[in-house]
Design a protein around this motif. Structure first.
Motif, mmCIF file in Angstrom:
data_model
loop_
_atom_site.group_PDB
_atom_site.id
_atom_site.type_symbol
_atom_site.label_atom_id
_atom_site.label_comp_id
_atom_site.label_asym_id
_atom_site.label_seq_id
_atom_site.Cartn_x
_atom_site.Cartn_y
_atom_site.Cartn_z
ATOM 1 N N CYS A 74 50.807 45.527 27.187
ATOM 2 C CA CYS A 74 51.743 44.621 27.847
ATOM 3 C C CYS A 74 51.484 44.470 29.345
ATOM 4 O O CYS A 74 51.905 43.479 29.945
ATOM 5 N N PHE A 75 50.810 45.427 29.956
ATOM 6 C CA PHE A 75 50.626 45.391 31.405
ATOM 7 C C PHE A 75 49.337 44.686 31.836
ATOM 8 O O PHE A 75 49.093 44.529 33.031
ATOM 9 N N VAL A 76 48.513 44.282 30.904
ATOM 10 C CA VAL A 76 47.236 43.664 31.250
ATOM 11 C C VAL A 76 47.184 42.243 30.683
ATOM 12 O O VAL A 76 47.735 41.963 29.622
ATOM 13 N N ARG A 77 46.498 41.357 31.411
ATOM 14 C CA ARG A 77 46.273 39.973 30.974
ATOM 15 C C ARG A 77 47.574 39.222 30.784
ATOM 16 O O ARG A 77 48.416 39.205 31.647
ATOM 17 N N GLN A 78 47.766 38.625 29.598
ATOM 18 C CA GLN A 78 48.912 37.768 29.337
ATOM 19 C C GLN A 78 50.097 38.521 28.753
ATOM 20 O O GLN A 78 50.956 37.936 28.112
ATOM 21 N N GLY A 79 50.135 39.810 28.954
ATOM 22 C CA GLY A 79 51.239 40.582 28.417
ATOM 23 C C GLY A 79 50.923 41.134 27.047
ATOM 24 O O GLY A 79 49.771 41.464 26.744
ATOM 25 N N HIS A 183 57.147 45.286 39.102
ATOM 26 C CA HIS A 183 57.710 44.014 39.574
ATOM 27 C C HIS A 183 56.754 42.862 39.286
ATOM 28 O O HIS A 183 57.192 41.730 39.046
ATOM 29 N N GLY A 184 55.459 43.130 39.296
ATOM 30 C CA GLY A 184 54.485 42.100 38.968
ATOM 31 C C GLY A 184 54.579 41.633 37.531
ATOM 32 O O GLY A 184 54.087 40.548 37.189
ATOM 33 N N ARG A 185 55.207 42.434 36.688
ATOM 34 C CA ARG A 185 55.434 42.066 35.290
ATOM 35 C C ARG A 185 56.863 41.608 35.056
ATOM 36 O O ARG A 185 57.311 41.497 33.901
ATOM 37 N N GLY A 186 57.606 41.360 36.124
ATOM 38 C CA GLY A 186 58.984 40.910 35.976
ATOM 39 C C GLY A 186 59.936 42.012 35.575
ATOM 40 O O GLY A 186 61.033 41.744 35.076
ATOM 41 N N LEU A 187 59.540 43.258 35.807
ATOM 42 C CA LEU A 187 60.357 44.403 35.439
ATOM 43 C C LEU A 187 60.954 45.031 36.693
ATOM 44 O O LEU A 187 60.319 45.085 37.739
ATOM 45 N N ALA A 313 58.403 43.975 26.239
ATOM 46 C CA ALA A 313 57.734 43.471 25.038
ATOM 47 C C ALA A 313 57.888 41.975 24.862
ATOM 48 O O ALA A 313 57.261 41.381 23.978
ATOM 49 N N GLY A 314 58.706 41.331 25.693
ATOM 50 C CA GLY A 314 58.854 39.888 25.618
ATOM 51 C C GLY A 314 57.770 39.133 26.358
ATOM 52 O O GLY A 314 57.700 37.914 26.263
ATOM 53 N N LEU A 315 56.904 39.851 27.090
ATOM 54 C CA LEU A 315 55.828 39.206 27.842
ATOM 55 C C LEU A 315 54.667 38.912 26.907
ATOM 56 O O LEU A 315 54.031 39.824 26.392
ATOM 57 N N ASN A 316 54.377 37.632 26.665
ATOM 58 C CA ASN A 316 53.310 37.289 25.726
ATOM 59 C C ASN A 316 52.694 35.946 26.074
ATOM 60 O O ASN A 316 53.387 35.020 26.452
#
Length: 331
Positions: A74-79, A183-187, A313-316
């Motif tokens: 989830c932390f790399v590329r497009q989630g 924060h870069g992942r919206g968390l 887990a919603g990052l995709n």
């Protein structure tokens, strides 16, 4: 399979999942669903749970492996797009072979689950969804919370090892580095503390915490990290002496490393947090307060962990449903 949650708890978890879906839709425009496979693959969750349960019965490290694999996906590329599952090719070194992922394991569990799901409903369920479900099952079967996993992720077609180092905070990361990564992942900062609780499962090799214990650096003895309990530092030095040559040597991440509980936070407060990145949670007033809350209340930790997992887990941003989790579909 883990016991079904009580009706009230199940309703709360369903509400949390719905709220997470709404937040993700607003942020990313994704279309995850709570009932996508109800008709097209109704037995998918049972198949994934069976694969995880069987693997955990044979290897107690599987739960930590699956949970960490999901995080690193989830932390790399497009989630959460299953890119961590792709094998390297003759021309591309994939994420799983990047330095931060060298110790990832339990890929075979996802392979087994994918085969079982494909036998039931070929071409329907993505590898990314299977990994998200497997991570949830790993937590629940270890005594942790159970939650509804929104599904509908797509699998990515690109996996690059050179993207892992910058995206994944390492074991020596400072608070600022951890905050930037999350924060870069919206968390949020609260998500950072709650998701760090995943360190209640698993094991770390000496190289992950050698910086915190007495060792030789160019012939000069370096002092222990003063934030460590002296007795804990001594135990770590015994496990990982300066002249250690045992590659498998290391330490459990907490005292109950096969059980999903709040021991991690209580050990952190006692100066027995293993990694520098764990200790970093005590260096900021806000995160220190969350550590105290979760150390005092396992229920509060479980609620926060569930909410944060749903957000992460919603990052995709994948593009396909792979037939084989290790290879992209033919163009």
């Amino acid at each position: 399979m883990a016991a079904a949650p009580p009706a009230a708890e199940a309703a709360l978890l369903l509400l949390l999942a719905l709220l997470a879906l709404a937040a993700v839709a607003l942020r990313r425009g994704d279309a995850l669903s709570l009932d996508l496979y109800d008709v097209t693959c109704p037995e998918v969750e049972a198949a994934v749970t069976a694969a995880v349960r069987q693997a955990m019965a044979n290897d107690r490290t599987v739960a930590a492996g699956l949970l960490r694999m999901h995080f690193h996906d989830c932390f790399v590329r497009q989630g959460c797009d299953g890119s961590v599952l792709l094998d390297s090719t003759a021309t591309v070194t994939a994420e799983k072979d990047g330095p931060p992922n060298a110790s990832l394991h339990a890929f075979y569990v996802i392979d087994n689950a994918k085969r079982a799901v494909e036998a039931l409903c070929p071409g329907v369920v993505s590898c990314a969804d299977i990994l998200a479900l497997a991570a949830r099952d790993a937590v629940a079967l270890s005594g942790g919370p159970w939650w509804v996993v929104p599904v509908g992720r797509r699998d990515g077609r690109v996996s690059l090892a050179n993207e892992t180092t910058a995206a994944l905070p390492g074991p020596t990361a400072s608070f600022d580095q951890l905050k930037q990564a999350f924060h870069g992942r919206g968390l949020s900062t609260k998500d950072l503390v709650a998701l760090s609780g995943a360190h209640t499962l698993g094991f770390a090799h000496c190289s992950s915490f050698q910086n915190r214990i007495l060792r030789a650096q160019q012939g000069v003895a370096a002092a222990d990290d003063p934030s460590l309990s002296p007795s804990f530092a001594a135990a770590l030095r015994r496990a990982c002496p300066a002249n250690n040559t045992v590659r498998a040597a290391g330490s459990a991440l907490d005292a109950t490393s096969a059980a999903f509980d709040n021991t991690y936070y209580r050990m952190l407060q006692a100066g027995r947090g293993l990694l520098s990145s764990d200790e970093a949670l005590l260096t900021h007033p806000k995160t220190r307060a969350f550590v105290a809350l979760y150390a005092a209340s396992q229920e509060a930790f479980f609620r926060a962990f569930t909410k944060s997992m749903l957000r992460m887990a919603g990052l995709n941003g994948g593009q396909e449903v792979r037939a084989n989790c290790r290879r992209v579909n033919p163009s």
